[in-house]
Design an enzyme around this catalytic site. Structure first.
Site, mmCIF file in Angstrom:
data_model
loop_
_atom_site.group_PDB
_atom_site.id
_atom_site.type_symbol
_atom_site.label_atom_id
_atom_site.label_comp_id
_atom_site.label_asym_id
_atom_site.label_seq_id
_atom_site.Cartn_x
_atom_site.Cartn_y
_atom_site.Cartn_z
ATOM 1 N N LYS A 38 0.839 -1.224 0.000
ATOM 2 C CA LYS A 38 0.000 0.000 0.000
ATOM 3 C C LYS A 38 0.864 1.260 0.000
ATOM 4 O O LYS A 38 0.764 2.118 0.876
ATOM 5 C CB LYS A 38 -0.999 0.014 1.154
ATOM 6 C CG LYS A 38 -2.043 -1.099 1.044
ATOM 7 C CD LYS A 38 -3.164 -0.912 2.059
ATOM 8 C CE LYS A 38 -4.171 -2.037 2.008
ATOM 9 N NZ LYS A 38 -3.666 -3.333 2.531
HETATM 10 O O1 S5P Z 1 -9.593 -2.486 1.936
HETATM 11 C C1 S5P Z 1 -8.816 -3.385 2.221
HETATM 12 C C2 S5P Z 1 -7.670 -3.646 1.449
HETATM 13 C C3 S5P Z 1 -6.846 -4.717 1.787
HETATM 14 S S1 S5P Z 1 -5.559 -5.122 0.708
HETATM 15 N N1 S5P Z 1 -9.054 -4.206 3.289
HETATM 16 C C4 S5P Z 1 -8.233 -5.254 3.636
HETATM 17 O O2 S5P Z 1 -8.546 -5.962 4.598
HETATM 18 N N2 S5P Z 1 -7.077 -5.501 2.916
HETATM 19 C C5 S5P Z 1 -6.128 -6.597 3.310
HETATM 20 O O3 S5P Z 1 -6.800 -7.845 3.215
HETATM 21 C C6 S5P Z 1 -5.594 -6.501 4.727
HETATM 22 O O4 S5P Z 1 -4.389 -5.751 4.759
HETATM 23 C C7 S5P Z 1 -5.377 -7.970 5.108
HETATM 24 O O5 S5P Z 1 -4.098 -8.411 4.682
HETATM 25 C C8 S5P Z 1 -6.432 -8.713 4.294
HETATM 26 C C9 S5P Z 1 -7.688 -9.088 5.064
HETATM 27 O O6 S5P Z 1 -7.408 -10.011 6.071
HETATM 28 P P1 S5P Z 1 -8.580 -10.732 6.941
HETATM 29 O O7 S5P Z 1 -7.819 -11.492 7.992
HETATM 30 O O8 S5P Z 1 -9.465 -9.668 7.508
HETATM 31 O O9 S5P Z 1 -9.300 -11.646 5.979
#
Ligand code: S5P
Length: 262
Positions: A93
């Site tokens: 990011k």
């Molecule tokens: O808007 C976003 C963009 C990203 S890339 N929201 C997110 O959650 N992410 C990423 O997706 C975040 O940095 C993490 O690595 C992943 C979500 O992880 P989870 O454990 O919540 O499924």
């Protein structure tokens, strides 16, 4: 409408070589699952990559959370990516001026551009962020996903920011470097040669304690237009992560095949 087209068709429309490669990989391997390998020990990430590798198209890292980062961790990860046929994305990011992101991308401890097929970047600094990232490359085949929306509650992105982000992704001289858009809605962009990456996917929960908002695999693919769904804790914290990866893969792929058949 782009969401009705198959990944094979969209591979042929892609301007980014990385998008083309990833669309074809997804079609051949029959998976639209990205694993967010958000773990802090190198061995744990490699173990997860080994177990889930056969079921994912993309493995997404946050290398700055790895406590024992080393060059050998990266070469092991690359070996697994080759062996199991998945692409590597560093979810850095980037969000600074062109010159700074160019340095952050290629220098320092992580030398991200030397190994990550794909990276993510915010569009906040404007178009120059894409130019800055591209300037760091020395002929490697790479791509960027630009963030046009976020999954966290209360995020500051409005419609204007979203529209301008999509313009940066689809217009101008650097579109061959933009492989996709990170967003949460099917009307975010129209060009079928870009890949929509959508995080915030979990089967049994709606939110976490820190603002994350979750949807089901079916909802993100059929209603929100996700081409690739990102799953982190839904797999990482499951009692059997490999079986969870299989479940997510199966449900996401079924949702995609229904979406294109309609
Ligand atoms: O808007 C976003 C963009 C990203 S890339 N929201 C997110 O959650 N992410 C990423 O997706 C975040 O940095 C993490 O690595 C992943 C979500 O992880 P989870 O454990 O919540 O499924």
């Amino acid at each position: 409408v782009r969401t009705r087209l198959t990944y094979e068709t969209r591979a042929n429309l892609a301007k980014s070589p990385l998008a083309k490669r990833l669309f074809n990989l997804m079609a051949n391997k029959q998976t639209n699952l990205c694993l967010a390998a958000d773990l802090t020990k190198a061995a744990d990430i490699l173990d997860m990559a080994e177990k889930c590798g056969p079921y994912i198209c993309l493995l997404k890292t946050h290398v700055d959370i790895v406590e024992d980062f080393s060059d050998s961790f990266i070469s092991s990860l690359q070996t697994l990516a080759k062996q199991h046929n998945f692409v590597l994305m560093e979810d850095r990011k980037f969000a600074d001026i062109g010159n700074t992101v160019s340095l952050q991308y290629s220098k320092g401890i992580y030398k991200i551009s030397s190994w990550a097929d794909l990276v993510t970047a915010h569009t906040l600094p404007g178009r120059s962020i894409v130019q800055g990232l591209k300037a760091a490359l020395e002929g490697e085949e790479r791509g960027v996903f630009l963030l046009a929306e976020m999954s966290s509650s209360g995020n500051l992105i409005d419609d204007k920011y979203k529209e301008t982000s999509v313009k940066i992704a689809t217009e101008g001289g650097d579109v061959d470097f933009v492989a996709g858009v990170v967003c949460q809605s099917s009307n975010c962009f129209a060009f079928p040669g870009l890949i929509q990456l959508t995080p915030g996917v979990k089967i049994n929960e709606n939110v976490d304690k820190l603002g994350q908002q979750y949807q089901t695999p079916e909802h993100v693919v059929k209603q929100l237009g996700a081409d690739i769904a990102v799953v982190g804790r839904g797999i990482l914290q499951a009692s059997n992560p490999q079986q969870a990866a299989i479940n997510y893969r199966d449900r996401l792929w079924a949702a995609y095949t229904e979406r294109v058949a309609k």
